[in-house]
Design a protein around this motif. Structure first.
Motif, PDB file in Angstrom:
ATOM      1  N   LYS A   5       0.844  -1.192   0.000  1.00  0.00           N
ATOM      2  CA  LYS A   5       0.000   0.000   0.000  1.00  0.00           C
ATOM      3  C   LYS A   5       0.880   1.243   0.000  1.00  0.00           C
ATOM      4  O   LYS A   5       2.036   1.199   0.404  1.00  0.00           O
ATOM      5  N   LYS A   6       0.327   2.342  -0.452  1.00  0.00           N
ATOM      6  CA  LYS A   6       1.056   3.600  -0.564  1.00  0.00           C
ATOM      7  C   LYS A   6       1.517   4.082   0.816  1.00  0.00           C
ATOM      8  O   LYS A   6       0.753   4.066   1.770  1.00  0.00           O
ATOM      9  N   LEU A   7       2.769   4.489   0.885  1.00  0.00           N
ATOM     10  CA  LEU A   7       3.339   5.006   2.119  1.00  0.00           C
ATOM     11  C   LEU A   7       3.014   6.489   2.261  1.00  0.00           C
ATOM     12  O   LEU A   7       2.857   7.196   1.265  1.00  0.00           O
ATOM     13  N   PRO A   8       2.944   6.991   3.483  1.00  0.00           N
ATOM     14  CA  PRO A   8       2.698   8.433   3.666  1.00  0.00           C
ATOM     15  C   PRO A   8       3.851   9.262   3.095  1.00  0.00           C
ATOM     16  O   PRO A   8       5.015   8.902   3.262  1.00  0.00           O
ATOM     17  N   ALA A   9       3.515  10.348   2.440  1.00  0.00           N
ATOM     18  CA  ALA A   9       4.533  11.232   1.864  1.00  0.00           C
ATOM     19  C   ALA A   9       5.349  11.885   2.974  1.00  0.00           C
ATOM     20  O   ALA A   9       4.883  12.025   4.110  1.00  0.00           O
ATOM     21  N   LYS A  10       6.585  12.284   2.610  1.00  0.00           N
ATOM     22  CA  LYS A  10       7.485  12.932   3.560  1.00  0.00           C
ATOM     23  C   LYS A  10       7.957  14.268   3.012  1.00  0.00           C
ATOM     24  O   LYS A  10       8.062  14.449   1.796  1.00  0.00           O
ATOM     25  N   LEU A  11       8.272  15.183   3.900  1.00  0.00           N
ATOM     26  CA  LEU A  11       8.808  16.475   3.504  1.00  0.00           C
ATOM     27  C   LEU A  11      10.204  16.292   2.918  1.00  0.00           C
ATOM     28  O   LEU A  11      10.997  15.492   3.433  1.00  0.00           O
ATOM     29  N   MET A  12      10.491  17.042   1.848  1.00  0.00           N
ATOM     30  CA  MET A  12      11.815  16.966   1.235  1.00  0.00           C
ATOM     31  C   MET A  12      12.907  17.296   2.246  1.00  0.00           C
ATOM     32  O   MET A  12      13.943  16.638   2.286  1.00  0.00           O
ATOM     33  N   ARG A  13      12.673  18.302   3.057  1.00  0.00           N
ATOM     34  CA  ARG A  13      13.694  18.760   4.002  1.00  0.00           C
ATOM     35  C   ARG A  13      14.128  17.671   4.972  1.00  0.00           C
ATOM     36  O   ARG A  13      15.231  17.721   5.514  1.00  0.00           O
ATOM     37  N   ASP A  14      13.267  16.684   5.198  1.00  0.00           N
ATOM     38  CA  ASP A  14      13.619  15.615   6.134  1.00  0.00           C
ATOM     39  C   ASP A  14      14.706  14.693   5.587  1.00  0.00           C
ATOM     40  O   ASP A  14      15.286  13.912   6.343  1.00  0.00           O
ATOM     41  N   SER A  15      14.970  14.777   4.286  1.00  0.00           N
ATOM     42  CA  SER A  15      16.032  13.950   3.692  1.00  0.00           C
ATOM     43  C   SER A  15      17.347  14.725   3.549  1.00  0.00           C
ATOM     44  O   SER A  15      18.350  14.166   3.114  1.00  0.00           O
ATOM     45  N   ARG A  16      17.347  15.992   3.912  1.00  0.00           N
ATOM     46  CA  ARG A  16      18.541  16.833   3.733  1.00  0.00           C
ATOM     47  C   ARG A  16      19.715  16.287   4.548  1.00  0.00           C
ATOM     48  O   ARG A  16      19.562  15.904   5.697  1.00  0.00           O
ATOM     49  N   ALA A  17      20.886  16.270   3.908  1.00  0.00           N
ATOM     50  CA  ALA A  17      22.133  15.879   4.581  1.00  0.00           C
ATOM     51  C   ALA A  17      23.193  16.903   4.214  1.00  0.00           C
ATOM     52  O   ALA A  17      23.174  17.469   3.113  1.00  0.00           O
ATOM     53  N   VAL A  18      24.106  17.145   5.132  1.00  0.00           N
ATOM     54  CA  VAL A  18      25.164  18.136   4.936  1.00  0.00           C
ATOM     55  C   VAL A  18      26.484  17.505   5.362  1.00  0.00           C
ATOM     56  O   VAL A  18      26.546  16.795   6.364  1.00  0.00           O
ATOM     57  N   THR A  52      18.638   7.114   1.971  1.00  0.00           N
ATOM     58  CA  THR A  52      18.328   6.210   3.071  1.00  0.00           C
ATOM     59  C   THR A  52      17.467   6.894   4.129  1.00  0.00           C
ATOM     60  O   THR A  52      16.548   6.284   4.682  1.00  0.00           O
ATOM     61  N   LYS A  53      17.746   8.170   4.408  1.00  0.00           N
ATOM     62  CA  LYS A  53      16.908   8.919   5.350  1.00  0.00           C
ATOM     63  C   LYS A  53      15.465   8.973   4.859  1.00  0.00           C
ATOM     64  O   LYS A  53      14.533   8.859   5.646  1.00  0.00           O
ATOM     65  N   HIS A  54      15.299   9.151   3.544  1.00  0.00           N
ATOM     66  CA  HIS A  54      13.947   9.246   2.995  1.00  0.00           C
ATOM     67  C   HIS A  54      13.245   7.886   3.011  1.00  0.00           C
ATOM     68  O   HIS A  54      12.106   7.770   3.451  1.00  0.00           O
ATOM     69  N   ALA A  55      13.923   6.860   2.518  1.00  0.00           N
ATOM     70  CA  ALA A  55      13.297   5.549   2.361  1.00  0.00           C
ATOM     71  C   ALA A  55      13.256   4.754   3.670  1.00  0.00           C
ATOM     72  O   ALA A  55      12.418   3.874   3.832  1.00  0.00           O
ATOM     73  N   ARG A  56      14.193   5.054   4.575  1.00  0.00           N
ATOM     74  CA  ARG A  56      14.345   4.301   5.826  1.00  0.00           C
ATOM     75  C   ARG A  56      14.492   2.803   5.569  1.00  0.00           C
ATOM     76  O   ARG A  56      13.936   1.963   6.269  1.00  0.00           O
ATOM     77  N   THR A  57      15.266   2.509   4.525  1.00  0.00           N
ATOM     78  CA  THR A  57      15.621   1.136   4.177  1.00  0.00           C
ATOM     79  C   THR A  57      16.929   1.173   3.406  1.00  0.00           C
ATOM     80  O   THR A  57      17.476   2.246   3.157  1.00  0.00           O
ATOM     81  N   TYR A  58      17.430   0.021   3.014  1.00  0.00           N
ATOM     82  CA  TYR A  58      18.654  -0.037   2.225  1.00  0.00           C
ATOM     83  C   TYR A  58      18.442   0.663   0.887  1.00  0.00           C
ATOM     84  O   TYR A  58      17.337   0.628   0.326  1.00  0.00           O
ATOM     85  N   VAL A 131       8.834   3.455  -2.137  1.00  0.00           N
ATOM     86  CA  VAL A 131       9.318   4.595  -1.353  1.00  0.00           C
ATOM     87  C   VAL A 131       8.205   5.639  -1.245  1.00  0.00           C
ATOM     88  O   VAL A 131       7.341   5.730  -2.124  1.00  0.00           O
ATOM     89  N   PRO A 132       8.227   6.436  -0.176  1.00  0.00           N
ATOM     90  CA  PRO A 132       7.236   7.495  -0.031  1.00  0.00           C
ATOM     91  C   PRO A 132       7.461   8.616  -1.055  1.00  0.00           C
ATOM     92  O   PRO A 132       8.587   8.832  -1.499  1.00  0.00           O
ATOM     93  N   GLU A 133       6.405   9.305  -1.400  1.00  0.00           N
ATOM     94  CA  GLU A 133       6.536  10.511  -2.227  1.00  0.00           C
ATOM     95  C   GLU A 133       7.152  11.611  -1.371  1.00  0.00           C
ATOM     96  O   GLU A 133       7.205  11.494  -0.154  1.00  0.00           O
ATOM     97  N   VAL A 134       7.615  12.676  -2.050  1.00  0.00           N
ATOM     98  CA  VAL A 134       8.182  13.820  -1.324  1.00  0.00           C
ATOM     99  C   VAL A 134       7.270  15.029  -1.471  1.00  0.00           C
ATOM    100  O   VAL A 134       6.571  15.183  -2.469  1.00  0.00           O
ATOM    101  N   ILE A 135       7.308  15.874  -0.458  1.00  0.00           N
ATOM    102  CA  ILE A 135       6.521  17.099  -0.453  1.00  0.00           C
ATOM    103  C   ILE A 135       7.478  18.287  -0.433  1.00  0.00           C
ATOM    104  O   ILE A 135       8.171  18.512   0.564  1.00  0.00           O
ATOM    105  N   PRO A 136       7.540  19.053  -1.529  1.00  0.00           N
ATOM    106  CA  PRO A 136       8.398  20.243  -1.535  1.00  0.00           C
ATOM    107  C   PRO A 136       7.712  21.398  -0.811  1.00  0.00           C
ATOM    108  O   PRO A 136       6.481  21.495  -0.806  1.00  0.00           O
ATOM    109  N   GLU A 137       8.531  22.264  -0.210  1.00  0.00           N
ATOM    110  CA  GLU A 137       7.977  23.425   0.504  1.00  0.00           C
ATOM    111  C   GLU A 137       8.566  24.744   0.014  1.00  0.00           C
ATOM    112  O   GLU A 137       7.835  25.681  -0.236  1.00  0.00           O
TER     113      GLU A 137
END
Length: 175
Positions: A5-18, A52-58, A131-137
């Protein structure tokens, strides 16, 4: 691949890495600038973190669209990378990496390279997984997200071309 089933979408910023690193003499070429291959390794590493932060899997790298070197990164500067998942398909994610050099003594920064990579999410058995969709802000996120379908189409065409080359120039089995 098992349909989920479709996964809940996540904010793009939550995948940001620096990531930041000093450019040391051992990282440089004869021009005393960062080796391109070293930068490409940094790019793949940070993009994998975002995926990986976005998908929370390998995740695994499926492709690198390009690495456009715009300015050299000099010895003694820092190389700074920022990555974010910009778009998703069923099991894949597009990751954008922005690279800039910073002269810490002068406080100046310059964009040195940009790159787009594609990652595929894998389950524990190594099979592609949803993988979940992304939500841009932000304005930047919206720009990256809205222009992604065109890059995806270009990527698909390039992959077909790569497959054609592989077939043409692949390993010839001995007779």
């Amino acid at each position: 691949m098992e349909e989920k089933k479709k996964l809940p979408a996540k904010l793009m910023r939550d995948s940001r890495a620096v990531k930041s690193s000093f450019v040391l003499p051992s990282d440089t070429n004869t021009h005393r600038t960062l080796f391109g291959g070293k930068l490409m390794s940094y790019i793949d590493d940070i993009a994998a973190i975002s995926a990986t932060k976005h998908a929370r899997t390998y995740t695994v790298t499926a492709s690198t669209d390009s690495v456009d070197f715009l300015h050299p990164i000099k010895e003694g500067y820092t190389v700074n990378l920022e990555s974010i998942v910009t778009w998703t398909h069923k099991t894949s994610m597009e990751v954008f990496v922005k690279i800039f050099a910073e002269n810490l003594l002068e406080g100046t920064k310059v964009i040195c390279a940009t790159s787009f990579l594609t990652f595929v999410a894998l389950d524990k058995e190594g099979k592609p997984t949803i993988v979940p969709e992304v939500i841009p802000e932000t304005r930047e996120e919206l720009f990256l997200h809205n222009t992604a379908p065109t890059r995806a189409e270009t990527r698909q065409n390039r992959r077909k071309e790569s497959e054609r080359f592989a077939k043409e120039f692949g390993v010839v089995k001995p007779s």
